[in-house]
Design an enzyme around this catalytic site. Sequence first.
Site, PDB file in Angstrom:
ATOM      1  N   TYR A 162      20.896  24.558  52.140  1.00 47.09           N
ATOM      2  CA  TYR A 162      22.125  23.748  52.176  1.00 47.09           C
ATOM      3  C   TYR A 162      21.985  22.657  53.245  1.00 47.09           C
ATOM      4  O   TYR A 162      22.258  21.477  52.988  1.00 47.09           O
ATOM      5  CB  TYR A 162      23.308  24.663  52.475  1.00 47.09           C
ATOM      6  CG  TYR A 162      24.633  23.974  52.677  1.00 47.09           C
ATOM      7  CD1 TYR A 162      25.383  23.546  51.580  1.00 47.09           C
ATOM      8  CD2 TYR A 162      25.161  23.767  53.948  1.00 47.09           C
ATOM      9  CE1 TYR A 162      26.623  22.926  51.754  1.00 47.09           C
ATOM     10  CE2 TYR A 162      26.391  23.151  54.138  1.00 47.09           C
ATOM     11  CZ  TYR A 162      27.122  22.741  53.035  1.00 47.09           C
ATOM     12  OH  TYR A 162      28.342  22.130  53.215  1.00 47.09           O
ATOM     13  N   LYS A 166      22.068  18.477  53.030  1.00 43.41           N
ATOM     14  CA  LYS A 166      23.096  17.694  53.727  1.00 43.41           C
ATOM     15  C   LYS A 166      22.455  16.719  54.735  1.00 43.41           C
ATOM     16  O   LYS A 166      22.938  15.599  54.915  1.00 43.41           O
ATOM     17  CB  LYS A 166      24.095  18.625  54.416  1.00 43.41           C
ATOM     18  CG  LYS A 166      24.961  19.429  53.435  1.00 43.41           C
ATOM     19  CD  LYS A 166      25.803  18.528  52.543  1.00 43.41           C
ATOM     20  CE  LYS A 166      26.837  19.304  51.755  1.00 43.41           C
ATOM     21  NZ  LYS A 166      27.696  18.422  50.922  1.00 43.41           N
ATOM     22  N   THR A 197      38.612  26.220  53.652  1.00 41.07           N
ATOM     23  CA  THR A 197      38.485  26.361  52.197  1.00 41.07           C
ATOM     24  C   THR A 197      37.590  27.595  51.991  1.00 41.07           C
ATOM     25  O   THR A 197      36.939  28.047  52.938  1.00 41.07           O
ATOM     26  CB  THR A 197      37.803  25.138  51.545  1.00 41.07           C
ATOM     27  OG1 THR A 197      36.399  25.172  51.848  1.00 41.07           O
ATOM     28  CG2 THR A 197      38.387  23.815  52.030  1.00 41.07           C
TER      29      THR A 197
HETATM   30  N1  LIG Z   1      34.564  23.788  53.771  1.00 38.44           N
HETATM   31  C1  LIG Z   1      33.711  23.536  54.728  1.00 38.44           C
HETATM   32  O1  LIG Z   1      33.681  24.261  55.732  1.00 38.44           O
HETATM   33  C2  LIG Z   1      32.765  22.367  54.630  1.00 38.44           C
HETATM   34  C3  LIG Z   1      32.097  21.946  55.790  1.00 38.44           C
HETATM   35  C4  LIG Z   1      31.223  20.856  55.709  1.00 38.44           C
HETATM   36  C5  LIG Z   1      31.019  20.216  54.500  1.00 38.44           C
HETATM   37  N2  LIG Z   1      31.677  20.657  53.382  1.00 38.44           N
HETATM   38  C6  LIG Z   1      31.425  19.938  52.137  1.00 38.44           C
HETATM   39  O2  LIG Z   1      32.653  19.446  51.625  1.00 38.44           O
HETATM   40  C7  LIG Z   1      32.580  19.322  50.203  1.00 38.44           C
HETATM   41  C8  LIG Z   1      33.811  19.966  49.613  1.00 38.44           C
HETATM   42  O3  LIG Z   1      33.801  21.336  49.940  1.00 38.44           O
HETATM   43  P1  LIG Z   1      35.123  22.243  49.982  1.00 38.44           P
HETATM   44  O4  LIG Z   1      35.079  23.030  51.225  1.00 38.44           O
HETATM   45  O5  LIG Z   1      36.308  21.414  49.673  1.00 38.44           O
HETATM   46  O6  LIG Z   1      34.793  23.302  48.839  1.00 38.44           O
HETATM   47  P2  LIG Z   1      35.131  23.294  47.289  1.00 38.44           P
HETATM   48  O7  LIG Z   1      34.247  24.298  46.692  1.00 38.44           O
HETATM   49  O8  LIG Z   1      36.605  23.429  47.111  1.00 38.44           O
HETATM   50  O9  LIG Z   1      34.718  21.827  46.838  1.00 38.44           O
HETATM   51  C9  LIG Z   1      33.543  21.507  46.173  1.00 38.44           C
HETATM   52  C10 LIG Z   1      33.913  20.761  44.923  1.00 38.44           C
HETATM   53  O10 LIG Z   1      32.747  20.199  44.326  1.00 38.44           O
HETATM   54  C11 LIG Z   1      32.796  20.467  42.955  1.00 38.44           C
HETATM   55  N3  LIG Z   1      31.457  20.477  42.389  1.00 38.44           N
HETATM   56  C12 LIG Z   1      30.442  21.334  42.671  1.00 38.44           C
HETATM   57  N4  LIG Z   1      29.367  21.055  41.917  1.00 38.44           N
HETATM   58  C13 LIG Z   1      29.722  19.991  41.137  1.00 38.44           C
HETATM   59  C14 LIG Z   1      29.041  19.242  40.134  1.00 38.44           C
HETATM   60  N5  LIG Z   1      27.784  19.526  39.769  1.00 38.44           N
HETATM   61  N6  LIG Z   1      29.704  18.222  39.538  1.00 38.44           N
HETATM   62  C15 LIG Z   1      30.973  17.932  39.894  1.00 38.44           C
HETATM   63  N7  LIG Z   1      31.671  18.598  40.831  1.00 38.44           N
HETATM   64  C16 LIG Z   1      31.036  19.624  41.430  1.00 38.44           C
HETATM   65  C17 LIG Z   1      33.461  21.835  42.847  1.00 38.44           C
HETATM   66  O11 LIG Z   1      33.948  22.075  41.568  1.00 38.44           O
HETATM   67  C18 LIG Z   1      34.551  21.692  43.894  1.00 38.44           C
HETATM   68  O12 LIG Z   1      35.702  21.069  43.358  1.00 38.44           O
HETATM   69  C19 LIG Z   1      31.253  19.949  49.794  1.00 38.44           C
HETATM   70  O13 LIG Z   1      30.302  18.917  49.574  1.00 38.44           O
HETATM   71  C20 LIG Z   1      30.876  20.786  51.014  1.00 38.44           C
HETATM   72  O14 LIG Z   1      29.477  20.968  51.117  1.00 38.44           O
HETATM   73  C21 LIG Z   1      32.548  21.701  53.421  1.00 38.44           C
END
Ligand SMILES: NC(=O)c1ccc[n+]([C@@H]2O[C@H](COP(=O)([O-])OP(=O)(O)OC[C@H]3O[C@@H](n4cnc5c(N)ncnc54)[C@H](O)[C@@H]3O)[C@@H](O)[C@H]2O)c1
Length: 257
Positions: A162, A166, A197
Amino acid sequence: MQHSSTARFRGQVALVTGGGSGIGRATAVAFAREGATVVVAGRNPERLAESVRVIKAAGGRGDAVTADVTRAADIARLIATTVERYGRLHIAFNCAGALGTPSPVATLDEGTWADLVATNLTGVWLSMKYEIAHMRDHGGGVIINMASNVGAHLRVPGLGAYAATKAAVSVLTRAAAREYIREGIRINAVSPGPVATPMSRMPGETDSERDRRLQRQLPIGRVGQTDEIAAAVLWLASPESSFVVGHDLVVDGGASA
Ligand SMILES: NC(=O)c1ccc[n+]([C@@H]2O[C@H](COP(=O)([O-])OP(=O)(O)OC[C@H]3O[C@@H](n4cnc5c(N)ncnc54)[C@H](O)[C@@H]3O)[C@@H](O)[C@H]2O)c1
């Protein structure tokens, strides 16, 4: 519509991939509250429809397009549909991403590796490719890519794959930013720390167990909220950050400080 007093994005069209949940949904709603017409994209039509419902309940304008960011044809259709419906794409937040099942490098399976690279890295590259193609012919735009503090900024055992995707998003963002700023396309990334989340839960952990763990671990003493990431993305999308180019903005409560 009850725009906030600033309404920084009135008259603008914003796209949010991964807009059906979590940080993507919160940011889509925040853009709509500040006057943007928002297209949410992702794979799950029901979740996207729920995001549009929340946007409209807040008095905003929104629409959903089903698209898998790992598929070039889907992204091409997503951008074409957005432009057909609203005439223009001004802002893109490439937020879609996946964590995969955490595993040390040597026991990681090939399928998880391939999925993470396809979603987190290829997905952002393909999204930028088609967004830039539109923006460079239509007066420019702004792109924000979703990276993570677990990437270029911090190492966490079990999250190597992961983190590698990133960190690559962070590097790709800087390369693209230099390539297109003279064409009026301003590109940056955002790197959140743990946000409330399901993605920030360890396997088998409940929300409150996650919150207690992060209360101990994070310098700020609490988990981040989706609105706090949305606020950073909106700033990067706004003219207030007009001289910020190729930056990867860490928003992590001090985790990587
Ligand atoms: N939650 C955290 O702690 C955190 C921290 C740092 C970065 N992020 C990043 O933030 C972003 C959103 O994460 P989140 O926490 O809201 O979780 P989340 O799982 O709610 O959001 C991820 C979204 O991406 C969509 N997705 C995944 N694969 C896909 C694809 N192939 N095509 C289209 N859509 C796709 C999922 O359906 C989901 O809606 C992600 O990129 C994640 O890596 C999250």
